[in-house]
Design a protein around this motif. Sequence first.
Motif, PDB file in Angstrom:
ATOM      1  N   VAL A  34      19.465 -39.048  18.809  1.00 40.75           N
ATOM      2  CA  VAL A  34      18.818 -38.862  16.922  1.00 40.75           C
ATOM      3  C   VAL A  34      17.555 -38.592  17.094  1.00 40.75           C
ATOM      4  O   VAL A  34      16.807 -37.988  16.311  1.00 40.75           O
ATOM      5  CB  VAL A  34      19.383 -40.254  15.936  1.00 40.75           C
ATOM      6  N   ILE A  35      16.517 -39.596  17.654  1.00 40.23           N
ATOM      7  CA  ILE A  35      15.370 -39.701  17.794  1.00 40.23           C
ATOM      8  C   ILE A  35      14.832 -37.876  18.521  1.00 40.23           C
ATOM      9  O   ILE A  35      13.372 -37.396  17.947  1.00 40.23           O
ATOM     10  CB  ILE A  35      14.700 -40.358  18.605  1.00 40.23           C
ATOM     11  N   ILE A  36      15.502 -37.582  19.290  1.00 38.20           N
ATOM     12  CA  ILE A  36      14.989 -36.501  20.748  1.00 38.20           C
ATOM     13  C   ILE A  36      15.421 -35.338  19.013  1.00 38.20           C
ATOM     14  O   ILE A  36      15.033 -34.305  19.130  1.00 38.20           O
ATOM     15  CB  ILE A  36      15.710 -36.051  21.509  1.00 38.20           C
ATOM     16  N   SER A  37      16.597 -35.629  18.391  1.00 39.24           N
ATOM     17  CA  SER A  37      16.989 -34.371  17.326  1.00 39.24           C
ATOM     18  C   SER A  37      15.507 -34.400  16.825  1.00 39.24           C
ATOM     19  O   SER A  37      15.686 -33.494  15.816  1.00 39.24           O
ATOM     20  CB  SER A  37      17.963 -34.809  16.822  1.00 39.24           C
ATOM     21  N   PHE A  38      14.798 -35.399  15.830  1.00 38.25           N
ATOM     22  CA  PHE A  38      14.275 -35.191  15.139  1.00 38.25           C
ATOM     23  C   PHE A  38      12.628 -34.558  15.399  1.00 38.25           C
ATOM     24  O   PHE A  38      12.137 -33.856  14.869  1.00 38.25           O
ATOM     25  CB  PHE A  38      13.823 -36.668  14.497  1.00 38.25           C
TER      26      PHE A  38
END
Length: 199
Positions: free
Chosen positions: A59-63
């Motif tokens: 999720v962090i990478i997507s953000f």
Amino acid sequence: MKKDTTHNLTVAAMLSAVAFILMFIEFPIPMLIPAFIKMDFSDLPALLGAFALGPVYGVIISFMKNLLHIVIKGTSTACVGELSNFILGAIFSAVAGYLYKHHKSRKTAIIGAVAGAVAMGVLSVPSNYFVVYPAYVQFYHMPLEAILGMYQAILPSADSLIKCLILFNLPFTLVKGLLDAVLCMLIYKPLSPILHGRR
């Protein structure tokens, strides 16, 4: 513990940068879906991160890739396109990473990636219907009739937003996720030593 956290953050930063670069490699499929929706493989690094580091990192990478896109390149969609990309990418990587986390095997990775692709495809309908397309109308000042017209240019009977999303966006998003899943299965093992910090 500190070493693991430092490694995870380093890998997440590297994957975010790769995902950001992959956002530039996009192409329309005009006969199958309106040209403003493009195919890209920028969710692949988030999927790799979710498997290697856990669903939260996916999720962090997507953000981060979308934040980098806004800050460095700028937005051409009043940030709505980036919001949509984040929502769907986060769903994809979170579901896949969560399933894989509890029983790490190639079979579970495949099941997780497919489940993530299915979840992303199915949830693209309510996320676009209730959040993304209303945001386009509100912030990008694109009338809903104009959006529907782009779909109707391909399929004249697509006369409502929900029908457009089910007939076009859902299968397109599903296929996009499945392609990322296939690529992930092909490259995860060779990249595993880097992702896990092993020699």
